[in-house]
Design an enzyme around this catalytic site. Sequence first.
Site, PDB file in Angstrom:
ATOM      1  CE  LYS A  79      -3.918   1.904   2.651  1.00  0.00           C
ATOM      2  NZ  LYS A  79      -4.794   1.636   3.821  1.00  0.00           N
ATOM      3  CB  SER A 154      -7.550   3.724   2.641  1.00  0.00           C
ATOM      4  OG  SER A 154      -6.900   3.183   3.773  1.00  0.00           O
ATOM      5  CB  SER A 178      -8.138   0.768   5.555  1.00  0.00           C
ATOM      6  OG  SER A 178      -8.810   1.995   5.666  1.00  0.00           O
TER       7      SER A 178
END
Length: 462
Positions: A79, A154, A178
Amino acid sequence: MTDALKLDVAGLLAAYRNGMLTPEAVAADLLAAVQRLQPTLNAYCTLNPGLTAAAAASTRRWQAGEPSGPLDGVPLVVKDNLAAAGMPASWSNAALAKRPVLADELPVVRAIAAGALIVGKANTPEFAVEGYTDNTTFGPTGNPFDPALTPGGSSGGVVAALAAGLAHLGLGTDGGGSIRRPSAYCGLFGLKPGIGRVPRAGGLPQVLLDFEVAGPIARSMRDVALFDSLLSGPDIRDPRSLAGHNPTPWPDAPRVLYVPRLGDAPCAPEILDSADAAAAMLSNLGCAVTEGPLPLDLEPLNAIWSQIAEIGLARLFADDPEVAAAAAPKYREMAARGAALPATMLWAMLDMIDALRRSAAAMLQDWDMVLMPSCAAMPWPAAEPFPSMIAGEAVGPRGHAIYTGWVNAAGLPALQLPAVPARSGMPIGVQVIGAMGTERRLLDLGLRYEAATGGFVWPKSL
């Protein structure tokens, strides 16, 4: 997509071991797949320029019978709010996107030490504070099961890459759901560790207090368990990681509190049906499942949730005006609201969070774990930040995320599991939540659950 890209990590390593595949060949196949699917999915925002050379070095190690670690040659997607040397940790901010970082942060250090090959950095909403994946720097990410819809956020880029076969393992973060919600929207397994299990050091500033943790996402439970074992464990650079784990064994029939609804908050009917089926499956696996309300008062947390990120952004922007100037207007507005809040507000928040953590710990003396949906809404259009309606009722920005944020505030571990999909074929997920230090128990349950249900199902379009 080649068969090599559909293997889980354990299967890939077995193919390396017997010489059927090489990391170099897998990396070449993977980069070709990225080139083909990136225009549709936009999962990656940066590719690792050193991937091909790293894969060649891994191939030489395997051919010499000397792999460097338990993940040698495994393609990993990271990420983009985590620091990996040689690439930006952009947080989808245009200013940070121009700043390659010089050193890996601790979870990335551990992944590389185990031999993982970083494919690249995955797209995320700017500053990773929203539940979808779109930004003004890189644009929206699509869901492999329907690219017009969001994969959530996210960690949306990570899950899109994994569900499309563009990596074999994912490293995400979870500050309010997330890891769990995006994994649910793509039919994946994901562990949100408890605070301190996966040590953090050397990364970006935090904007959600200590709520955000790093954790594994994968297409199989055995991969999640393997990666967790490599990411977790004490490190002096993160004092929170020095606390011990909970060694007490679960009883033969673990007590499970099943919470399908949180008060009057709406939840999509197909998600509730799928959660009911998951509760029945846990009962079949020997758990003592009881349906009931969550015995915690979440209203104080819900009332101040948005202000936590606002205060965090205000501090970030004060420290780095260039990042503030490059941020999308809505985040500058959030930071302005945070800067206007008094210090007494932050102290009151900390007191409230401490009270929630004590109440949650007490609850988990009466129950071994809590089962609830991972999401309240099915995926919505990829460029929209949140669904405005759920089950015919109007909801606000966090209406889809009601089941996850309290777990972060309480500091508890939670495991996302794929559940029965919707009639449309879109994935649905549930989460099991345990007391601090019970990650190993949750993973063991997940392995049994996967064996009984079949686990990840590939998108039909791929």
